[in-house]
Scaffold this motif. Structure first.
Motif, PDB file in Angstrom:
ATOM      1  N   UNK A 200       1.126  -4.616  -3.900  1.00 49.17           N
ATOM      2  CA  UNK A 200      -0.162  -4.976  -3.353  1.00 49.17           C
ATOM      3  C   UNK A 200       0.094  -4.544  -1.833  1.00 49.17           C
ATOM      4  N   UNK A 201       1.285  -4.615  -1.208  1.00 48.01           N
ATOM      5  CA  UNK A 201       1.571  -3.903   0.176  1.00 48.01           C
ATOM      6  C   UNK A 201       1.604  -2.680  -0.011  1.00 48.01           C
ATOM      7  N   UNK A 202       2.198  -2.079  -1.008  1.00 43.86           N
ATOM      8  CA  UNK A 202       2.273  -0.679  -1.088  1.00 43.86           C
ATOM      9  C   UNK A 202       0.948  -0.001  -1.527  1.00 43.86           C
ATOM     10  N   UNK A 203       0.093  -0.486  -2.179  1.00 42.87           N
ATOM     11  CA  UNK A 203      -1.318  -0.074  -2.373  1.00 42.87           C
ATOM     12  C   UNK A 203      -2.006  -0.140  -1.008  1.00 42.87           C
ATOM     13  N   UNK A 204      -1.877  -1.128  -0.387  1.00 40.93           N
ATOM     14  CA  UNK A 204      -2.509  -1.323   1.051  1.00 40.93           C
ATOM     15  C   UNK A 204      -2.033  -0.216   1.955  1.00 40.93           C
ATOM     16  N   UNK A 205      -0.710   0.329   1.799  1.00 42.42           N
ATOM     17  CA  UNK A 205      -0.232   1.456   2.586  1.00 42.42           C
ATOM     18  C   UNK A 205      -0.396   2.741   2.135  1.00 42.42           C
ATOM     19  N   UNK A 206      -1.248   2.688   1.169  1.00 44.05           N
ATOM     20  CA  UNK A 206      -1.784   4.252   0.534  1.00 44.05           C
ATOM     21  C   UNK A 206      -0.806   4.764  -0.568  1.00 44.05           C
ATOM     22  N   UNK A 207      -0.070   3.720  -1.291  1.00 43.41           N
ATOM     23  CA  UNK A 207       0.719   4.198  -2.451  1.00 43.41           C
ATOM     24  C   UNK A 207      -0.296   4.272  -3.470  1.00 43.41           C
TER      25      UNK A 207
END
Length: 335
Positions: A200-207
């Motif tokens: 979820x954090x990775x997706x929030x960072x644009x991954x």
């Protein structure tokens, strides 16, 4: 122990080169065909464990369906070799492509799941593939298996000796390790490890989480598909009993035993769990008991695996700092 790890981290490349040289010299020093066969099978399992560790150790996806792609690769190679008469090189390419297609189909539907839901889906996929191999007698000959698979050959050259086959598998292992190392130490590796820690954090960072998951899933499946093609040509016979859920479990144990997220650990773990059962074969019925005790004791003493959670990059930096701080070294100060 810490000093030993610092030394290994500092001289990792030199140790890798020395190890490769020793492995190249090994078949010339050992004349036993039995030992060469064991080492060849060991290399194959190292290749499989490396592919699984890319998926489970670095990306964090727990799967019990890896044996399905091993079987897909083996059956693809066996069918092409026996019906079309193509060599092992072409069969390996075809096995990688077919395994990649199946992983794309499975991953497109399953990789949006998390945790044990994904594990159950891959477990079910492995069983479905096994049942297809068992019951589609017109294609796979069912329980009779596929005999008469040609021995390993490249470009029409038969690799009849154990030494030649040993080197083929050694090259495949080195190439697999280099591919995985390149992935892990690239921007893709940074992204997949971020997904492993918190998607979820990775997706929030644009991954793009799903893109990287499906990419790694396909690469991992293609590598194990190539291993399956080699297995078919090496054994000259395959049947559905080799590609079961139990085989997937053994592969996962090898990856965990050496240490998830560690390439050297995976190589070490797969080698130990392949060679030790053969060295203690004389124990007969107690062999599996000893094997089980070894795994249980290690998991109790070091649950992360032999080299799990060992940051070689940090250890190398620490070792270099200590050397620089020693009297007489550049940048150091004498006391």
């Amino acid at each position: 122990m810490k000093k030993a790890l610092d030394f290994v981290a500092l001289h990792m490349r030199a140790i890798s080169v020395v190890l490769i040289v020793l492995l190249i010299a090994f078949p010339f020093a050992i004349s036993s065909s039995y030992i060469l066969r064991i080492m060849t099978i060991c290399f194959m399992y190292v290749m499989i464990a490396l592919s699984l560790n890319l998926l489970t150790g670095f990306l964090g996806l727990m799967t019990l369906g890896h044996a399905a792609f091993w079987g897909i690769g083996a059956y693809t190679a066996a069918l092409i070799a026996t019906r079309a008469g193509l060599g092992m090189g072409a069969c390996m390419v075809a096995a990688a492509i077919v395994a990649g297609v199946f992983s794309l189909l499975l991953g497109g539907a399953a990789l949006k799941l998390k945790g044990y839901f994904l594990t159950i889906v891959t477990l079910g996929f492995c069983e479905i593939i096994r049942l297809v191999e068992m019951n589609w007698t017109g294609l796979t000959r069912g329980p009779l298996g596929i005999p008469g698979i040609p021995s390993p050959n490249f470009f029409g050259i038969d690799l009849s000796s154990n030494t030649q086959i040993y080197f083929v598998m050694l090259v495949l292992v080195i190439l697999s390790a280099l591919v995985i190392y390149s992935i892990v130490h690239s921007r893709i590796g940074t992204a997949i490890m971020a997904i492993r820690e918190d998607d979820l954090a990775a997706q929030a960072m644009g991954v793009n989480v799903f893109k990287y998951k499906i990419m790694v899933f396909i690469i991992s499946s293609m590598i194990v598909g190539v291993a399956g093609a080699f297995y078919a040509h090496y054994i000259n016979y395959i049947d559905p009993t080799s590609f079961t859920t139990a085989a997937s479990t053994d592969m996962l144990v090898m990856a965990i035993f050496g240490g998830l997220g560690s390439i050297p650990g995976t190589i070490l773990g797969a080698s130990i769990l392949t060679i030790i059962p053969e060295t203690i074969r004389a124990l007969g019925m107690y062999r599996n008991l000893f094997y089980g005790i070894l795994i249980v004791v290690l998991m109790m003493v070091k649950p992360d695996g032999i080299l799990g959670n060992v940051n070689f990059k940090y250890l190398k930096q620490r070792a270099l700092s200590r050397r620089a701080a020693e009297p007489g070294k550049t940048g150091g100060k004498a006391e």
